[in-house]
Structure formats: structure tokens, C-alpha cells
Design an enzyme around this catalytic site. Sequence first.
Site, mmCIF file in Angstrom:
data_model
loop_
_atom_site.group_PDB
_atom_site.id
_atom_site.type_symbol
_atom_site.label_atom_id
_atom_site.label_comp_id
_atom_site.label_asym_id
_atom_site.label_seq_id
_atom_site.Cartn_x
_atom_site.Cartn_y
_atom_site.Cartn_z
ATOM 1 N N SER A 136 74.202 31.788 44.224
ATOM 2 C CA SER A 136 74.037 30.995 43.254
ATOM 3 C C SER A 136 73.799 31.685 41.954
ATOM 4 O O SER A 136 72.976 32.521 41.996
ATOM 5 C CB SER A 136 72.878 29.845 43.296
ATOM 6 O OG SER A 136 72.835 29.334 42.273
ATOM 7 N N LYS A 162 78.620 29.953 43.488
ATOM 8 C CA LYS A 162 78.234 28.694 42.735
ATOM 9 C C LYS A 162 77.736 28.968 41.471
ATOM 10 O O LYS A 162 76.676 30.075 41.200
ATOM 11 C CB LYS A 162 76.912 28.010 43.547
ATOM 12 C CG LYS A 162 76.613 26.700 42.721
ATOM 13 C CD LYS A 162 76.006 25.575 43.703
ATOM 14 C CE LYS A 162 74.450 26.199 43.622
ATOM 15 N NZ LYS A 162 73.625 25.222 44.291
ATOM 16 N N LYS A 164 75.922 27.697 37.965
ATOM 17 C CA LYS A 164 74.998 26.796 37.125
ATOM 18 C C LYS A 164 75.924 26.411 35.767
ATOM 19 O O LYS A 164 76.218 27.349 35.038
ATOM 20 C CB LYS A 164 73.654 27.178 36.901
ATOM 21 C CG LYS A 164 72.977 27.661 38.111
ATOM 22 C CD LYS A 164 72.542 26.170 38.781
ATOM 23 C CE LYS A 164 71.577 26.518 39.805
ATOM 24 N NZ LYS A 164 71.022 25.086 40.524
ATOM 25 N N ASP A 189 77.126 23.558 39.814
ATOM 26 C CA ASP A 189 75.971 22.928 39.987
ATOM 27 C C ASP A 189 75.633 22.422 38.420
ATOM 28 O O ASP A 189 75.251 23.345 37.633
ATOM 29 C CB ASP A 189 74.892 23.751 40.584
ATOM 30 C CG ASP A 189 73.837 22.723 40.921
ATOM 31 O OD1 ASP A 189 73.976 21.661 40.616
ATOM 32 O OD2 ASP A 189 73.006 23.530 41.473
ATOM 33 N N GLU A 214 78.265 19.815 42.007
ATOM 34 C CA GLU A 214 77.258 19.519 42.536
ATOM 35 C C GLU A 214 76.220 18.780 41.361
ATOM 36 O O GLU A 214 76.348 19.371 40.308
ATOM 37 C CB GLU A 214 76.334 20.582 42.939
ATOM 38 C CG GLU A 214 75.219 20.451 43.606
ATOM 39 C CD GLU A 214 74.392 21.462 44.265
ATOM 40 O OE1 GLU A 214 73.093 21.362 44.854
ATOM 41 O OE2 GLU A 214 75.028 22.633 44.345
ATOM 42 N N ASP A 239 72.503 16.390 45.428
ATOM 43 C CA ASP A 239 71.347 17.324 45.770
ATOM 44 C C ASP A 239 70.247 16.320 45.659
ATOM 45 O O ASP A 239 69.462 15.919 46.543
ATOM 46 C CB ASP A 239 71.469 18.592 44.951
ATOM 47 C CG ASP A 239 70.264 19.590 45.140
ATOM 48 O OD1 ASP A 239 69.284 19.398 45.616
ATOM 49 O OD2 ASP A 239 70.221 20.692 44.361
ATOM 50 N N LYS A 263 68.676 20.531 51.720
ATOM 51 C CA LYS A 263 67.475 21.493 51.428
ATOM 52 C C LYS A 263 66.251 20.953 52.391
ATOM 53 O O LYS A 263 65.770 19.995 52.274
ATOM 54 C CB LYS A 263 66.909 21.358 50.147
ATOM 55 C CG LYS A 263 68.125 22.295 49.177
ATOM 56 C CD LYS A 263 67.582 22.309 47.628
ATOM 57 C CE LYS A 263 68.691 22.914 46.695
ATOM 58 N NZ LYS A 263 68.388 22.984 45.511
ATOM 59 N N GLY A 291 69.237 26.318 48.687
ATOM 60 C CA GLY A 291 68.218 27.125 48.586
ATOM 61 C C GLY A 291 67.171 26.627 47.462
ATOM 62 O O GLY A 291 67.662 26.019 46.452
#
Length: 370
Positions: A136, A162, A164, A189, A214, A239, A263, A291
Site C-alpha cells: 500500500s 494499492k 491511496k 483506496d 476501496e 473496508d 482486517k 493491514g
Amino acid sequence: MIIRSATLYYLVMPLKETFKTSYGVMKDKHLCIIKLVSNDGIEGYGELDAFAAPWYTEETTATATLIIKDHLLPLLQNFELQEPNQVNQIFQSIRGNEMAKAAIETAVWDVFAKMSNQPLATYLGGKISDVSVGVSVGIKEHPDELLQTVSSYVNEGYSRVKLKVKPGFDVDFIKQIRDKFPELLLMVDANSAYRREDIAILKQMDKYNLAMLEQPFGVNDLVDHAWLQKQLKTPICLDENIRSLADVIQASKLKSARAINVKVARVGGLTEAIKIATFCNENDMVAWCGGMFEAGIGRAHNIALASRVEFSFPGDISASNRYFEKDIITEEFVSSNGKITTPKRAGIGVDIDEKSLESYCKRWEYIILN
């Protein structure tokens, strides 16, 4: 098995580099390691992964440790456990506080796996010996900076990246990565950074062959996510608003998402995580292991969970050196060609590095339970 005592170690671990999301900026990770000791002297370890401030969920390191000490551990006092799944039921009388529950529940799983002399992955029903992992990447100030960072992880062999994102740090950044790596398994995400009125931006993202988008909308929303999923070919992944199997069932019925970030800390432990993954596998939803900037203990539990066959998509696990200069375990997890090998020794399969633990530890508490 009866839990005889608990020790809580309060740590602050500096990150190797600042990590930026739509929520804010992280420079270090506050966490608590919990060690449980059974009446037979077997030690089990769990990790409390709540953050210092309540920007991810309502829990913080301080509030969760209070719940652990004052409400959860007393429920285990002199209780004879027959199997680790019981912990999930015992804690039902306490509402919410999933991360606090997970810290204890995972440590109990570790004790039982060691009692049976099995690696935790095997004890959980895992079949995958080399777990596929992704990385990420936080928000960067410029697309070129992001490209440089992503390129370094691709060169290290990570099989999934991934990004952000948030408004103003999205389409141009995604385009640059996709142009450079047309075949890369790429996802984004948003951490709830968008609203319905941002539909034009979200449709632009939909052009870049993303593995999933996400949590674009709010943490309590399933309806708007369902509205969005009808308009995108990119699978939506949920999430923050998934705390239990019941939440996943609702999301499935409403068609709010086609993937779930599982998670362990956010859903209250391994027992609920397995239930969620099983449901996803049976209902045409992708389940993958998320994570929480874990240290070695939490990472070990994640790897064991991700060894189950329901987890077909690379998780946010990554190597030990991803976030910290030095982890708190003696043999750190290493990623090779986008995979991490599950430990072969009993339980979580890693040992605490006492010197490293001491260097990060701000204080500790010892609690007698029987």
C-alpha cells in the site's frame, strides 16, 4: 486451558517514512503487544492495532487498552477454554471494541496452536505455504514521486500495488502509474474521501483497469456504495464499514460491493475473519487480508489467516521492513517475488526480539487472572 496472566507492552514505533492518507499523516505507530500465559506456561501473543487517534475507527490505543483491562480480561478469569472460537462468544456481551477483542482473541489462538504443536496457519486450516502479498502506497505530492515509489516496489517483486487517493490526488496519479505499468495488478483506496457528487471523477478512475476501488464513500454507508457499484465496472471493496459477518451479509444483499478487505483487528479477531472469508467465497465476493501497519506479531497472524484458500487476492501484508527499520521479532518476514512464506514452527512461528521490544516500549503492565 485457563489463562493465568496477561502482560501488556505499550510501544511507539517510528515509521521509516511518513504515510499520508485522506485521513491525515502518520509518522509513527502506537500499538500494544499482549502476552497471555496459560496454566501450563504456554505463551501466546496478540497485537492491538488501534491507532493513537480515532480516525480509522472509534477505538484508540488508550481506549482499547482500557477495555482490555477493565472488561475483556476479567471475562476470561478462571474460565476454562476448550477451543479458541469460544473467545468470540464470551466477548459478545461487550459491544463494539473489535480491536480490543482481536488483541486477546489472536493471542488465545496462538496458545492453542502451540498446545497442539501446529503452525497457526495449519491450525487455522491454511493450505497456502507461500502467501501472495501486495503493498500500500500513501498519497504523494506529485505523480512523478508516486511513480518512483511504485517502481521500486514493482522491482522488489510485489504482485499488487494499492494507491491511496483523495480528491485532487487521484486520476492524474493513477494514469501515470497505469501508463508505466499496463499489466500491474493495481487498485486504489479512498478511505471514504468521496461523495455522490464526485461521480464524474470516480467514472474517470473506472477507465484504468483497476482491480478494485476501496471504500470510496462513508464508513456507515451501504446504500450509496450500491448506487455507485451499478455504474462502475471496477469492483467496489468495503473496508471501514465492515465490522462483522452480519455487515458483509447486508452488503451482499444490497450489492454494495464485490470485494471485502478482511482486517483481523477490525472484525474482532480470527474467528470472525474466517466466517467472513468463508461467506465471501460462497457468495462470489473477493476476500483479501488487509493491514494495519502491524509489527511482527500482527503480521504473523495476518499471514496465517491469508494462508487459507479463500484469500485468492494479494493482501496488504508486505515484508517486515516495509514500515519499520527494525521489527520486534528476531526473524523478520521477507517478501520474495511478491510472496511471503508462512512460518513452520508452532503457533505464530516467530520469537520476540527482547532488545527491540524494550527499545520501543514506553511502559508495561502485568495482570494476574487466576
